[in-house]
Design a protein around this motif. Structure first.
Motif, PDB file in Angstrom:
ATOM      1  N   ILE A   1      24.666   8.870  90.605  1.00  0.00           N
ATOM      2  CA  ILE A   1      24.109   8.737  91.950  1.00  0.00           C
ATOM      3  C   ILE A   1      23.062   7.633  91.868  1.00  0.00           C
ATOM      4  CG2 ILE A   1      22.818   9.855  93.801  1.00  0.00           C
ATOM      5  CD1 ILE A   1      23.909  12.525  92.834  1.00  0.00           C
ATOM      6  N   SER A   2      23.279   6.542  92.606  1.00  0.00           N
ATOM      7  CA  SER A   2      22.415   5.379  92.441  1.00  0.00           C
ATOM      8  C   SER A   2      21.920   4.829  93.771  1.00  0.00           C
ATOM      9  CB  SER A   2      23.166   4.272  91.688  1.00  0.00           C
ATOM     10  OG  SER A   2      22.375   3.110  91.578  1.00  0.00           O
ATOM     11  N   ASP A   3      20.645   4.453  93.777  1.00  0.00           N
ATOM     12  CA  ASP A   3      20.091   3.679  94.879  1.00  0.00           C
ATOM     13  C   ASP A   3      20.692   2.279  94.821  1.00  0.00           C
ATOM     14  OD1 ASP A   3      18.558   2.969  97.024  1.00  0.00           O
ATOM     15  OD2 ASP A   3      16.740   2.587  95.852  1.00  0.00           O
ATOM     16  N   ILE A   4      20.654   1.547  95.918  1.00  0.00           N
ATOM     17  CA  ILE A   4      21.196   0.192  95.927  1.00  0.00           C
ATOM     18  C   ILE A   4      20.127  -0.830  95.564  1.00  0.00           C
ATOM     19  CG2 ILE A   4      22.048  -1.636  97.451  1.00  0.00           C
ATOM     20  CD1 ILE A   4      23.900   0.314  98.729  1.00  0.00           C
ATOM     21  N   GLN A   5      18.967  -0.757  96.205  1.00  0.00           N
ATOM     22  CA  GLN A   5      17.909  -1.732  95.960  1.00  0.00           C
ATOM     23  C   GLN A   5      16.926  -1.199  94.919  1.00  0.00           C
ATOM     24  OE1 GLN A   5      16.515  -2.385 100.078  1.00  0.00           O
ATOM     25  NE2 GLN A   5      17.318  -4.479  99.896  1.00  0.00           N
ATOM     26  N   MET A   6      16.903  -1.854  93.751  1.00  0.00           N
ATOM     27  CA  MET A   6      15.997  -1.478  92.668  1.00  0.00           C
ATOM     28  C   MET A   6      15.586  -2.730  91.905  1.00  0.00           C
ATOM     29  SD  MET A   6      17.838   1.940  91.073  1.00  0.00           S
ATOM     30  CE  MET A   6      19.459   1.150  91.051  1.00  0.00           C
ATOM     31  N   PRO A   7      14.401  -2.718  91.274  1.00  0.00           N
ATOM     32  CA  PRO A   7      13.987  -3.874  90.472  1.00  0.00           C
ATOM     33  C   PRO A   7      14.851  -4.023  89.226  1.00  0.00           C
ATOM     34  CG  PRO A   7      12.466  -2.036  90.172  1.00  0.00           C
ATOM     35  CD  PRO A   7      13.389  -1.651  91.284  1.00  0.00           C
ATOM     36  N   GLU A   8      14.939  -5.234  88.718  1.00  0.00           N
ATOM     37  CA  GLU A   8      15.667  -5.607  87.499  1.00  0.00           C
ATOM     38  C   GLU A   8      17.182  -5.543  87.671  1.00  0.00           C
ATOM     39  OE1 GLU A   8      14.156  -4.854  83.563  1.00  0.00           O
ATOM     40  OE2 GLU A   8      12.551  -3.639  84.428  1.00  0.00           O
ATOM     41  N   MET A   9      17.698  -4.419  88.129  1.00  0.00           N
ATOM     42  CA  MET A   9      19.144  -4.327  88.401  1.00  0.00           C
ATOM     43  C   MET A   9      19.385  -3.252  89.445  1.00  0.00           C
ATOM     44  SD  MET A   9      22.399  -3.439  85.906  1.00  0.00           S
ATOM     45  CE  MET A   9      22.138  -4.863  84.850  1.00  0.00           C
ATOM     46  N   GLY A  10      19.976  -3.632  90.556  1.00  0.00           N
ATOM     47  CA  GLY A  10      20.255  -2.684  91.626  1.00  0.00           C
ATOM     48  C   GLY A  10      21.556  -1.933  91.412  1.00  0.00           C
ATOM     49  N   GLY A  11      21.877  -1.061  92.356  1.00  0.00           N
ATOM     50  CA  GLY A  11      23.042  -0.203  92.220  1.00  0.00           C
ATOM     51  C   GLY A  11      24.361  -0.948  92.260  1.00  0.00           C
ATOM     52  N   LEU A  12      24.457  -1.986  93.130  1.00  0.00           N
ATOM     53  CA  LEU A  12      25.703  -2.729  93.224  1.00  0.00           C
ATOM     54  C   LEU A  12      26.000  -3.470  91.929  1.00  0.00           C
ATOM     55  CD1 LEU A  12      25.388  -4.175  96.842  1.00  0.00           C
ATOM     56  CD2 LEU A  12      26.708  -2.198  96.094  1.00  0.00           C
ATOM     57  N   GLU A  13      24.971  -4.088  91.336  1.00  0.00           N
ATOM     58  CA  GLU A  13      25.165  -4.792  90.069  1.00  0.00           C
ATOM     59  C   GLU A  13      25.489  -3.813  88.945  1.00  0.00           C
ATOM     60  OE1 GLU A  13      22.910  -7.979  87.095  1.00  0.00           O
ATOM     61  OE2 GLU A  13      21.927  -7.310  88.952  1.00  0.00           O
ATOM     62  N   LEU A  14      24.856  -2.645  88.967  1.00  0.00           N
ATOM     63  CA  LEU A  14      25.158  -1.613  87.962  1.00  0.00           C
ATOM     64  C   LEU A  14      26.628  -1.240  88.017  1.00  0.00           C
ATOM     65  CD1 LEU A  14      24.549   0.677  85.929  1.00  0.00           C
ATOM     66  CD2 LEU A  14      23.809   2.083  87.897  1.00  0.00           C
ATOM     67  N   ARG A  15      27.127  -1.001  89.222  1.00  0.00           N
ATOM     68  CA  ARG A  15      28.538  -0.615  89.361  1.00  0.00           C
ATOM     69  C   ARG A  15      29.461  -1.737  88.907  1.00  0.00           C
ATOM     70  NH1 ARG A  15      32.572   0.734  88.695  1.00  0.00           N
ATOM     71  NH2 ARG A  15      34.011   2.160  89.759  1.00  0.00           N
ATOM     72  N   SER A  16      29.093  -2.973  89.227  1.00  0.00           N
ATOM     73  CA  SER A  16      29.887  -4.119  88.815  1.00  0.00           C
ATOM     74  C   SER A  16      29.914  -4.267  87.295  1.00  0.00           C
ATOM     75  CB  SER A  16      29.324  -5.401  89.452  1.00  0.00           C
ATOM     76  OG  SER A  16      30.071  -6.526  89.063  1.00  0.00           O
ATOM     77  N   GLN A  17      28.776  -4.070  86.647  1.00  0.00           N
ATOM     78  CA  GLN A  17      28.700  -4.156  85.183  1.00  0.00           C
ATOM     79  C   GLN A  17      29.520  -3.059  84.518  1.00  0.00           C
ATOM     80  OE1 GLN A  17      27.291  -6.398  83.073  1.00  0.00           O
ATOM     81  NE2 GLN A  17      26.883  -7.661  84.868  1.00  0.00           N
ATOM     82  N   LEU A  18      29.491  -1.874  85.095  1.00  0.00           N
ATOM     83  CA  LEU A  18      30.283  -0.770  84.542  1.00  0.00           C
ATOM     84  C   LEU A  18      31.774  -1.095  84.600  1.00  0.00           C
ATOM     85  CD1 LEU A  18      28.438   2.364  85.975  1.00  0.00           C
ATOM     86  CD2 LEU A  18      28.559   1.651  83.585  1.00  0.00           C
ATOM     87  N   GLU A  19      32.199  -1.724  85.688  1.00  0.00           N
ATOM     88  CA  GLU A  19      33.609  -2.082  85.804  1.00  0.00           C
ATOM     89  C   GLU A  19      33.977  -3.133  84.760  1.00  0.00           C
ATOM     90  OE1 GLU A  19      36.835  -3.545  89.185  1.00  0.00           O
ATOM     91  OE2 GLU A  19      34.814  -2.901  89.745  1.00  0.00           O
ATOM     92  N   LYS A  20      33.096  -4.088  84.503  1.00  0.00           N
ATOM     93  CA  LYS A  20      33.355  -5.107  83.484  1.00  0.00           C
ATOM     94  C   LYS A  20      33.453  -4.492  82.093  1.00  0.00           C
ATOM     95  CE  LYS A  20      31.076  -8.901  85.950  1.00  0.00           C
ATOM     96  NZ  LYS A  20      29.924  -9.842  85.940  1.00  0.00           N
ATOM     97  N   GLU A  21      32.690  -3.425  81.873  1.00  0.00           N
ATOM     98  CA  GLU A  21      32.681  -2.772  80.564  1.00  0.00           C
ATOM     99  C   GLU A  21      33.700  -1.635  80.502  1.00  0.00           C
ATOM    100  OE1 GLU A  21      28.726  -1.601  79.575  1.00  0.00           O
ATOM    101  OE2 GLU A  21      27.885  -3.579  79.993  1.00  0.00           O
ATOM    102  N   HIS A  22      34.585  -1.586  81.490  1.00  0.00           N
ATOM    103  CA  HIS A  22      35.700  -0.627  81.505  1.00  0.00           C
ATOM    104  C   HIS A  22      35.225   0.825  81.589  1.00  0.00           C
ATOM    105  CE1 HIS A  22      38.157  -4.074  80.556  1.00  0.00           C
ATOM    106  NE2 HIS A  22      37.426  -4.304  79.475  1.00  0.00           N
ATOM    107  N   ASN A  23      34.087   1.054  82.221  1.00  0.00           N
ATOM    108  CA  ASN A  23      33.612   2.424  82.466  1.00  0.00           C
ATOM    109  C   ASN A  23      33.762   2.791  83.942  1.00  0.00           C
ATOM    110  OD1 ASN A  23      32.773   3.101  79.849  1.00  0.00           O
ATOM    111  ND2 ASN A  23      30.904   1.907  80.097  1.00  0.00           N
ATOM    112  N   PHE A  24      34.691   2.128  84.621  1.00  0.00           N
ATOM    113  CA  PHE A  24      34.808   2.319  86.068  1.00  0.00           C
ATOM    114  C   PHE A  24      35.409   3.645  86.464  1.00  0.00           C
ATOM    115  CE2 PHE A  24      39.328   1.514  85.845  1.00  0.00           C
ATOM    116  CZ  PHE A  24      39.445   0.625  84.781  1.00  0.00           C
TER     117      PHE A  24
END
Length: 505
Positions: free
Chosen positions: A190-213
């Motif tokens: 469960i993630s907020d969208i706007q956060m410092p350093e890395m927001g929720g959208l970027e987190l989800r995108s990184q997880l998909e790149k690392e095959h944890n989607f």
């Protein structure tokens, strides 16, 4: 109650030895179905006592040993040394504490007492043993949810909503969440969208790149603009909730998302599971006319980790029963991997030396990158002649020798395979006479109750059935025993269970 040896190792007394033993203990605890609080208490108590064994006695011990066991109702950790006795369960004067100084006014002893359910100390001429005990909690695993939220107040509110029904971890931004997920698994994010350093959208995108989607994902945000919602949908999120969130709304979303995820996941893995489970069905054989075998198996409903293998050559038979820890799809996968590997070892094994097979298995599992990702227990036996069986065990429940008068526990045990670079296993030789039976089983047979009293009732009832059905034909007897198991453990049980009965005809 009968206990199962999970780990045993002895090292020269040194801080490096303490570090190595603690590392092994940590690896075991991560694979056991033990709650995180108890796991942390075990590690803390071992570190506290063993470090003081090294640093503070006037005459330090030469060796330090760590032994971990479990029974149907508790975990037991023994720390053994061969130095000067010092009983922490007794009241000591400050002068005595300084001789074996758990310094800072003896606070180390307070920590050990407060972090364990029971503590006992026993000294002999050769060594001293500190035994620590923890009650085994009900085996009900809560879904693990990772909350990624930079607002401390919002994070506390979400935790308060969910703490009673879920295991919760919180992180303040996507960057720290990614670091956590590298070494930990969760059932939902469960993630907020706007956060410092890395927001929720970027987190989800990184997880998909690392095959944890495949991890289910719920976004929380005060933003409801079309572009943000569309981009989130493209990333494959499972729900999008607008702040402020009501508890009922959040629980409903989590329940729906998890149910949908499990439905899809199980459908995708069903074909693979069917093939694997069919391959791992208990199939054992012996060419001897003197021995007859029967097996029955139950799974927890999501795959299984129990399997049996055998190899026959002339009059010799080598048989192995194994239980991969866990009872979900991953346990089934590792069972398949282990089974294939062990089949290869069996082709070149001495069929009369079961301990050698376990030694090979343990040494290779320790070095193998795939097999070292999980643990299994194993019991291996060889049929020698018409009435003799040699047994070797690695972290497995002790077999039962069933006679018309009683049931005897076969005293054979050894460390879980793959924990140490080299482990030597012992063998026990027993004689099974005509009309007697030997029962081998995985721990789920006695441990599929939610509480310690339920587990004790299950064990007592099954042992009674093993004796009461001794006069019945083998297949009929094992069916009757498993019927008792089904009645008490439920269908499906909360742990995989396999029973193998061996009879001297």
């Amino acid at each position: 109650m009968n206990s199962i040896l999970l780990f045993s190792d002895t090292k020269p007394t040194s801080l490096e030895s303490v570090r190595v033993l603690r590392q092994s203990l940590s690896k075991i605890l991560k694979n056991l179905e033990i709650d995180s609080t108890t796991s942390n208490q075990c590690l803390l108590c071992f570190s506290e006592w063993s470090t003081n064994l090294v640093l503070h006695p006037i005459q330090p011990s030469k060796t330090i040993s760590l032994v971990l066991r479990k029974s149907s109702y508790q975990w037991q950790m023994d720390i053994i040394d061969d130095g000067i006795p010092w009983d922490p369960t007794e009241q000591h004067q400050d002068s005595e504490i300084s001789e074996f100084s758990l310094k800072c006014g003896g606070r180390g002893i307070d920590i050990i007492r407060n972090q364990s359910d029971d503590i006992r100390y026993h000294s002999t001429k050769n060594n001293n043993t500190l035994s620590l005990f923890w009650e085994r909690s009900p085996s009900q695993k809560q879904p693990h949810i990772l909350i990624v939220e930079d607002d401390a107040v919002q994070s506390k509110i979400l935790q308060a909503y969910l703490n009673s029904d879920f295991s919760i971890t919180t992180k303040p931004n996507g960057k720290e969440a990614l670091l956590f997920l590298k070494n930990n698994s969760v059932d939902l994010i469960i993630s907020d969208i706007q956060m410092p350093e890395m927001g929720g959208l970027e987190l989800r995108s990184q997880l998909e790149k690392e095959h944890n989607f495949s991890i289910p994902f719920i976004f929380l945000s005060r933003l409801q603009d079309t572009n943000t919602v569309n981009y989130a949908a493209e990333l494959g999120i499972d729900d999008f909730l607008q702040k402020p969130i009501q508890k009922k709304q959040l629980i409903h979303s989590i329940t729906r998302v998890l149910a949908r995820f499990h439905q899809v996941y199980h459908a995708l893995s069903e074909q693979l599971n069917q093939k694997i489970t069919h391959t791992l069905l208990p199939r054992v054989e012996t060419h001897s006319k003197k021995w007859k075998l029967a097996t029955q198996q139950r799974t927890a409903g999501q795959g299984g980790g129990d399997f049996t293998l055998s190899r026959v050559n002339n009059d010799n038979t080598l048989l192995l029963l194994a239980d991969v820890m866990g009872h979900d799809e991953s346990a089934t996968f590792f069972s398949y991997a282990y089974a294939g590997y062990i089949r290869g070892l069996m082709q070149h094994a001495d069929l009369t030396q079961p301990s050698q097979l376990l030694t090979q298995l343990s040494n290779n599992a320790f070095k193998d990158q795939l097999l070292s990702q999980t643990m299994l227990t194993a019991c291996c036996l060889s049929f020698i002649g018409d009435d003799t069986i040699k047994i070797s065990s690695a972290g497995h429940p002790k077999p039962l020798h069933i006679t018309p008068e009683r049931i005897d526990i076969i005293d054979t045990e050894g460390t879980l395979p793959g924990l140490l670079p080299y482990t030597h296993y012992q063998e026990t030789t027993i004689s099974i006479k005509h009309g007697e039976r030997l029962a081998l089983f995985t721990d789920g047979l006695f441990e599929s109750g939610d509480t310690s009293s339920e587990r004790e009732t299950l064990e007592k009832s099954i042992k009674e059935q093993l004796i009461n059905t001794l006069h019945l034909p083998l297949e009929q007897a094992i069916n009757q025993v498993i019927k008792t198991f089904d009645t008490l453990a439920g269908t499906p049980p909360n742990d995989d269970a396999l029973l193998l009965l061996i009879e001297n005809q």
